[in-house]
Design a protein around this motif. Structure first.
Motif, PDB file in Angstrom:
ATOM      1  N   ALA A 150     -15.541   1.847  -6.194  1.00 37.78           N
ATOM      2  CA  ALA A 150     -15.337   2.862  -5.158  1.00 37.78           C
ATOM      3  C   ALA A 150     -13.972   3.510  -5.230  1.00 37.78           C
ATOM      4  O   ALA A 150     -13.812   4.699  -4.921  1.00 37.78           O
ATOM      5  N   VAL A 151     -12.960   2.759  -5.634  1.00 37.40           N
ATOM      6  CA  VAL A 151     -11.595   3.279  -5.665  1.00 37.40           C
ATOM      7  C   VAL A 151     -11.203   3.706  -7.080  1.00 37.40           C
ATOM      8  O   VAL A 151     -10.927   4.877  -7.342  1.00 37.40           O
ATOM      9  N   HIS A 152     -11.203   2.777  -8.015  1.00 39.90           N
ATOM     10  CA  HIS A 152     -10.550   3.039  -9.300  1.00 39.90           C
ATOM     11  C   HIS A 152     -11.421   3.795 -10.303  1.00 39.90           C
ATOM     12  O   HIS A 152     -10.974   4.777 -10.899  1.00 39.90           O
ATOM     13  N   ILE A 153     -12.649   3.356 -10.509  1.00 39.41           N
ATOM     14  CA  ILE A 153     -13.533   4.123 -11.391  1.00 39.41           C
ATOM     15  C   ILE A 153     -13.778   5.505 -10.788  1.00 39.41           C
ATOM     16  O   ILE A 153     -13.773   6.531 -11.493  1.00 39.41           O
ATOM     17  N   ALA A 251      -2.213  -1.778 -14.096  1.00 39.23           N
ATOM     18  CA  ALA A 251      -3.443  -2.058 -14.839  1.00 39.23           C
ATOM     19  C   ALA A 251      -4.048  -3.403 -14.427  1.00 39.23           C
ATOM     20  O   ALA A 251      -5.269  -3.520 -14.225  1.00 39.23           O
ATOM     21  N   GLY A 252      -3.216  -4.420 -14.297  1.00 38.78           N
ATOM     22  CA  GLY A 252      -3.707  -5.723 -13.880  1.00 38.78           C
ATOM     23  C   GLY A 252      -4.261  -5.717 -12.470  1.00 38.78           C
ATOM     24  O   GLY A 252      -5.309  -6.323 -12.182  1.00 38.78           O
ATOM     25  N   LEU A 253      -3.570  -5.012 -11.581  1.00 36.15           N
ATOM     26  CA  LEU A 253      -4.033  -4.918 -10.199  1.00 36.15           C
ATOM     27  C   LEU A 253      -5.372  -4.191 -10.109  1.00 36.15           C
ATOM     28  O   LEU A 253      -6.259  -4.590  -9.355  1.00 36.15           O
ATOM     29  N   VAL A 254      -5.494  -3.123 -10.879  1.00 36.28           N
ATOM     30  CA  VAL A 254      -6.763  -2.375 -10.894  1.00 36.28           C
ATOM     31  C   VAL A 254      -7.908  -3.262 -11.374  1.00 36.28           C
ATOM     32  O   VAL A 254      -8.975  -3.322 -10.754  1.00 36.28           O
ATOM     33  N   ALA A 255      -7.692  -3.955 -12.484  1.00 35.21           N
ATOM     34  CA  ALA A 255      -8.781  -4.733 -13.082  1.00 35.21           C
ATOM     35  C   ALA A 255      -9.213  -5.907 -12.219  1.00 35.21           C
ATOM     36  O   ALA A 255     -10.404  -6.238 -12.169  1.00 35.21           O
ATOM     37  N   ILE A 256      -8.275  -6.536 -11.535  1.00 37.52           N
ATOM     38  CA  ILE A 256      -8.646  -7.715 -10.744  1.00 37.52           C
ATOM     39  C   ILE A 256      -9.219  -7.321  -9.381  1.00 37.52           C
ATOM     40  O   ILE A 256      -9.846  -8.156  -8.708  1.00 37.52           O
ATOM     41  N   THR A 257      -9.078  -6.082  -8.989  1.00 34.38           N
ATOM     42  CA  THR A 257      -9.558  -5.649  -7.673  1.00 34.38           C
ATOM     43  C   THR A 257     -11.033  -5.983  -7.438  1.00 34.38           C
ATOM     44  O   THR A 257     -11.371  -6.578  -6.413  1.00 34.38           O
ATOM     45  N   PRO A 258     -11.953  -5.644  -8.322  1.00 39.58           N
ATOM     46  CA  PRO A 258     -13.349  -5.996  -8.038  1.00 39.58           C
ATOM     47  C   PRO A 258     -13.645  -7.475  -8.219  1.00 39.58           C
ATOM     48  O   PRO A 258     -14.596  -7.997  -7.632  1.00 39.58           O
ATOM     49  N   ALA A 259     -12.819  -8.166  -9.022  1.00 42.28           N
ATOM     50  CA  ALA A 259     -13.146  -9.530  -9.445  1.00 42.28           C
ATOM     51  C   ALA A 259     -12.367 -10.615  -8.724  1.00 42.28           C
ATOM     52  O   ALA A 259     -12.583 -11.801  -8.985  1.00 42.28           O
ATOM     53  N   CYS A 260     -11.474 -10.245  -7.807  1.00 44.24           N
ATOM     54  CA  CYS A 260     -10.510 -11.218  -7.282  1.00 44.24           C
ATOM     55  C   CYS A 260     -11.150 -12.380  -6.531  1.00 44.24           C
ATOM     56  O   CYS A 260     -10.552 -13.455  -6.424  1.00 44.24           O
ATOM     57  N   ALA A 261     -12.353 -12.215  -6.001  1.00 42.88           N
ATOM     58  CA  ALA A 261     -13.026 -13.315  -5.303  1.00 42.88           C
ATOM     59  C   ALA A 261     -14.213 -13.845  -6.092  1.00 42.88           C
ATOM     60  O   ALA A 261     -15.008 -14.622  -5.560  1.00 42.88           O
ATOM     61  N   ALA A 262     -14.315 -13.462  -7.373  1.00 41.23           N
ATOM     62  CA  ALA A 262     -15.493 -13.830  -8.153  1.00 41.23           C
ATOM     63  C   ALA A 262     -15.187 -14.713  -9.346  1.00 41.23           C
ATOM     64  O   ALA A 262     -16.114 -15.279  -9.943  1.00 41.23           O
ATOM     65  N   VAL A 263     -13.914 -14.854  -9.722  1.00 40.48           N
ATOM     66  CA  VAL A 263     -13.558 -15.577 -10.939  1.00 40.48           C
ATOM     67  C   VAL A 263     -12.541 -16.669 -10.620  1.00 40.48           C
ATOM     68  O   VAL A 263     -11.889 -16.659  -9.586  1.00 40.48           O
ATOM     69  N   THR A 264     -12.419 -17.621 -11.551  1.00 44.51           N
ATOM     70  CA  THR A 264     -11.402 -18.655 -11.418  1.00 44.51           C
ATOM     71  C   THR A 264     -10.032 -18.073 -11.765  1.00 44.51           C
ATOM     72  O   THR A 264      -9.946 -16.982 -12.354  1.00 44.51           O
ATOM     73  N   VAL A 298      -6.564   8.190 -15.864  1.00 46.49           N
ATOM     74  CA  VAL A 298      -7.766   7.817 -16.604  1.00 46.49           C
ATOM     75  C   VAL A 298      -7.530   6.532 -17.391  1.00 46.49           C
ATOM     76  O   VAL A 298      -8.330   5.587 -17.329  1.00 46.49           O
ATOM     77  N   GLY A 299      -6.425   6.486 -18.124  1.00 41.72           N
ATOM     78  CA  GLY A 299      -6.143   5.330 -18.961  1.00 41.72           C
ATOM     79  C   GLY A 299      -5.937   4.046 -18.188  1.00 41.72           C
ATOM     80  O   GLY A 299      -6.243   2.957 -18.689  1.00 41.72           O
ATOM     81  N   VAL A 300      -5.422   4.140 -16.967  1.00 41.56           N
ATOM     82  CA  VAL A 300      -5.160   2.938 -16.168  1.00 41.56           C
ATOM     83  C   VAL A 300      -6.282   2.666 -15.169  1.00 41.56           C
ATOM     84  O   VAL A 300      -6.821   1.557 -15.110  1.00 41.56           O
ATOM     85  N   HIS A 301      -6.680   3.664 -14.397  1.00 39.16           N
ATOM     86  CA  HIS A 301      -7.629   3.399 -13.311  1.00 39.16           C
ATOM     87  C   HIS A 301      -9.083   3.429 -13.773  1.00 39.16           C
ATOM     88  O   HIS A 301      -9.865   2.548 -13.387  1.00 39.16           O
ATOM     89  N   LEU A 302      -9.446   4.413 -14.579  1.00 43.16           N
ATOM     90  CA  LEU A 302     -10.824   4.431 -15.071  1.00 43.16           C
ATOM     91  C   LEU A 302     -11.055   3.295 -16.058  1.00 43.16           C
ATOM     92  O   LEU A 302     -12.016   2.521 -15.922  1.00 43.16           O
TER      93      LEU A 302
END
Length: 417
Positions: A150-153, A251-264, A298-302
Motif C-alpha cells: 500500500a505504501v512502498h510499491i 531500503a532496509g526499512l522499506v523491505a521489512i515493513t510488510p514482513a516485520c511481524a511474519a519472520v524471525t 523507484v530503486g529504493v521503494h519499488l
C-alpha cells in the motif's frame, strides 16, 4: 517521518531547489491530511461497498461518528487509529515527490497529490489495511503488516510513471546533480528510522507481543541493509559513502515493513541484507532504462517493497504473529503466490491510475516549470525564496512584508533587484 523525509530529500536536492523539495513533502499535510478527515478514512476503513475494493465514502464523513469515548476497537479509541492511519496516507504521497525533484510545478503537484490520494491511495489502503474486508488482506490472505504494498510499491510505481510523463531534468544524466547537503540527508535518514518504529510496531495498534516483535525486526533488518548497500559500494566504487548508508537505512526499512511481524529475526536480517544489495543495484536502473528518478524512489521503494513483499513467501514463520508459513519453513509455495498477486495488483492499479491523473493535470495545468525557473532554480521560480543567503535572493520580503530598516547602527547590505 514526513519532516524526516523532507530533510532526506531536501539534502539531496540542488541548493537552489531545497525549499521546493521540502515544500512538496510538507504540502501533503495540506492536501492529504485534510482530505483524510473529509472522506479518506471512510474510503479506506468504511464498511465495504465493492467486494473488498472500497469503503463506504459517507460512513465517517469528517470523522464525526468517532467523537465519542465509547467508539473503540479492542480497547483502542477508533479516533486514535484514524489519526495513526492519516500519517500513512500523508507519508505515502510525500514519497512520490522525490522522483520529480527540480522540475515540477508546485501548484500542479498539489492538485496531483490530492487526486492521487483520493483515487489511488485510499482504495489500496482499503485492500491492504482493512483486515475485515480488504480483498488483499482478507480475501486472498496476503501478509503486509505495515504497508509494503500500500505504501512502498504503490508510491514507487507512481513515482516511475510520473517521472516518465514529466520527463528528464535538463542535462540529466550528464549533470550528476550531486546532493547539496549530505549532513541533512543523514539527519533525515535518522529521523525516518526513528519514526519507522512507530510505522511498523505501531501497526499492531496496541503495545503487545506483535508490536515488540515488529519493533525488533525493524531494528535488525535495517542494520543488515546498511551492510549490504555499503558492501556493494565498496566492491563497485571502491569507497562506502554516507549517501549509501542513508539509502541503505531506508531500503532496509522499506523491505521489512510488510514482513516485520511474519519472520524471525534471522529472516529479518536476511531480508534486510538482500534489500540492501538489491536496492543498491536497483538505483542504477534509471540509467540503463533512461527514466529520471531524481532521488531513487523507484530503486529504493519499488524495488525494496517488492523484495520485502515477495520474500515473505520464503521466510515467513508460522510461529510469528502473522502466522503464515513460507517455503523455507515448510509452508510450501502458496504464500509466495499470494504475495506476488498482491504486489502485481498494486503495481497495475497504481501505474494505470497515476498515468491518467498525471495526463489530466498535464493537459489542464501543465506539469513542468518553465526553462528559466529550472535553470535559475525552482525555489526562486516557484516560491520567490532561497534556502541559503549565499544565493543572493533572501533580502526581499518576510512573509510578504518588507523587512524593517536597520536601526542599531549596523550597516545593511541590500542586493540589487
Amino acid at each position: 517521518m514526513t519532516p524526516g523525509l523532507a530533510l532526506f530529500y531536501g539534502g539531496q536536492a540542488h541548493a537552489k531547489s531545497v525549499l521546493n523539495m521540502m515544500m512538496m513533502v510538507f504540502s501533503t499535510f495540506a492536501t492529504v491530511g485534510v482530505l483524510w478527515v473529509i472522506v479518506g478514512y471512510s474510503l479506506a476503513f468504511g464498511d465495504d461497498v465493492g467486494g473488498g475494493l472500497l469503503g463506504n465514502p459517507a460512513q465517517y464523513f469528517m470523522l464525526s461518528s468517532l467523537l465519542s469515548e465509547t467508539v473503540q476497537t479492542d480497547g483502542l479509541p477508533d479516533i486514535a487509529f484514524a489519526a495513526f492511519q492519516a500519517m500513512f496516507a500523508i507519508l505515502t504521497v510525500g514519497l512520490i515527490a522525490g522522483a520529480v525533484a527540480n522540475r515540477m510545478k508546485f501548484n500542479s503537484w498539489m492538485v496531483f497529490s490530492l487526486l492521487w490520494a483520493l483515487v489511488v491511495y485510499f482504495p489500496i489502503a482499503h485492500w491492504v489495511f482493512d483486515l475485515d474486508a480488504g480483498w488483499i488482506a482478507n480475501g486472498i490472505g496476503a501478509v503486509d503488516f505495515a504497508g509494503g504494498t500500500a505504501v512502498h510499491i504503490n508510491a514507487g510505481m507512481a513515482a516511475l510513471v510520473l517521472a516518465l510523463i514529466l520527463g528528464k531534468r535538463k542535462g540529466w544524466p550528464n549533470d550528476s546533480a550531486r546532493p547539496h547537503n549530505l549532513t541533512m540527508v543523514m539527519l533525515g535518514a535518522g529521523l525516518l528510522w526513528f519514526g519507522w518504529f512507530g510505522f511498523n510496531a505501531g501497526s499492531a495498534a496496541v503495545a503487545n507481543f506483535a508490536a515488540s516483535y515488529a519493533f525488533l525486526n525493524t531494528v535488525v533488518a535495517t542494520c543488515t541493509a546498511i551492510c549490504g548497500w555499503l558492501i556493494i559500494e565498496q566492491v563497485r566504487d571502491g569507497k562506502p559513502t554516507s549517501l549509501g548508508a542513508a539509502s541503505g537505512i531506508v531500503a532496509g526499512l522499506v523491505a521489512i515493513t510488510p514482513a516485520c511481524a511474519a519472520v524471525t529475526p534471522l529472516g529479518a536480517m536476511a531480508i534486510g541484507f538482500i534489500a540492501g544489495l538489491a536496492c543498491a543495484f536497483g538505483v542504477g536502473l534509471k540509467y540503463r532504462l533512461g527514466f529520471d528518478d531524481a532521488f531513487d524512489v523507484v530503486g529504493v521503494h519499488l524495488v525494496g517493497g517488492l523484495v520485502g513483499t515477495l520474500l515473505i513467501g520464503f521466510f515467513a514463520w508460522e510461529g510469528s504473529p502473522a502466522g503464515a508459513g513460507g517455503v523455507f519453513y515448510g509452508g510450501g509455495w502458496g504464500q509466495l503466490g499470494v504475495q506476488a498477486v498482491a504486489a502485481l495488483a498494486v503495481i497495475a492499479y497504481s501505474g494505470i491510475l497515476t498515468a491518467v491523473i498525471a495526463l489530466i493535470v498535464k493537459a489542464t495545468m501543465g506539469l513542468r516549470v518553465d526553462e528559466d525557473s529550472e535553470a535559475v532554480g525552482i525555489d526562486e521560480g516557484e516560491h520567490a525564496e532561497a534556502g541559503y543567503d549565499f544565493l543572493g535572493m533572501n533580502n526581499r520580503t518576510t512573509n510578504g512584508a518588507t523587512p524593517p530598516p536597520v536601526t542599531s547602527g549596523a550597516t545593511q547590505t541590500v542586493d540589487a533587484p
